[in-house]
Scaffold this active site. Sequence first.
Site: not given
Length: 392
Positions: A75, A295, A299, A387
């Site tokens: 992604h 969650p 991570k 992220y």
Amino acid sequence: MINLKTQVGIIGAGPAGLTLALWLKKQGISSVIIEHRSREYVEARVRAGLLEQNTVDIMTDLGVAVRLKKEGQEHHGVYLSFNGDRIRVPFGELTGGRNITIYGQQEVVKDLTNEWLRGGETLLFEAPAIKIANIDTDSPEIHFEHQGELGRIDCDFVAACDGFHGIGRKSMPSGSYKEFSVTYPYSWLGILANVAPSSEELIYAYHERGFALHSLRSDKISRLYIQVDNDDREENWTDEMIWDELAIRLGTKDWELKRGPIFEKSITPMRSYFIDNMQSGRLFLAGDAAHIVPPTGGKGLNLAIADVKHLVDGFSDYYLHQSKEKLDHYSEIALKRIWRAQDFSNFMTTLFHKSDAHGSFTYQLQKAKFDYIKSSKAYATMIAENYVGLPF
Ligand code: APR
Ligand code: PHB
């Protein structure tokens, strides 16, 4: 009595223990793994599935990424939504081309297990460790049970990769660490459904009815979550109620949520936990044994793999260069990344969950943050780089 001898005795065949074993092998360092549960149980355990670029790179180096590359989905951005206002944070331009890959954690575990056993290495399932002894000497021991027999691993070091409920952390001397724990006032109801994903990238949504997340596992399987109360139960939710709630919370203009048969439903509490020391004598902790993150930042698995990286650095230095320097600083080095991940996971969790009334002070801060992501490339970059995972 089963007696095994190795350099590093590993407790737990989750992502941390298996990755550690394979990586040590690559460095010419021997290890054996004992795992409490059966192979079927471990390989079927449904968990998150977000792999940072670092994790994918490590799996690739270890030669276990063939299926991941084929079936995993890379992604290049993520959608963030606030009461129906949806924006996209693109990774490529904000992180210099780093990405995430969606691939179920149990698939990672299957690939790692296959590779370890294919190499003829030792992994005993249904073999719970019951005691870790002599960690203050040069010859620590792991005592375990297996098929009604007692066993012992004689090793140079013990790596406790045995998850939150394992015996590794409990075997650290009392007073050798401080504990930090936060329980959030909400949980996640997660589902797996036989339906094509309604979005090609993940959607994290704040809604005045609560948080929702759209994720996926494949072209045919969607993974979705909604915020529920801590005392809520799966039985309180019919499939229709879940889909209705998801449609409202994830909804935005010109977008429709596809529905399909739900085949997995479970509630997960949200907590942050960690200890400020992950080693004592010849005992080292890695992964969930030492820390839990909520969650929302994806991570958990990645942090476990990052611990393993630092532990491998330490063991390599010890065995290949006869230096204890890196091992002695393992905890200190690993904790820097853990604190960062705790902060980012907490940030994502408190930004997207409903914890106070619409229009309250907390709500206004959430809204202010969301508006800032929209207007500031610097703030969006902060989210993107955390992220996808900061470089080591
Ligand atoms: N003896 C042997 N094995 C044990 C023992 C014991 N006494 N106690 C626990 N185990 C095993 C568990 O059965 C489990 O398979 O240790 C393993 C730990 O694996 P994980 O819980 O997957 O932990 P870790 O490898 O650190 O991976 C972290 O897992 O919980 C998720 O979100 C988290 O993605 C993250 C990842
Ligand atoms: C998942 O796909 O299960 C998933 C993805 C992202 C998260 C948490 C879970 O933050």
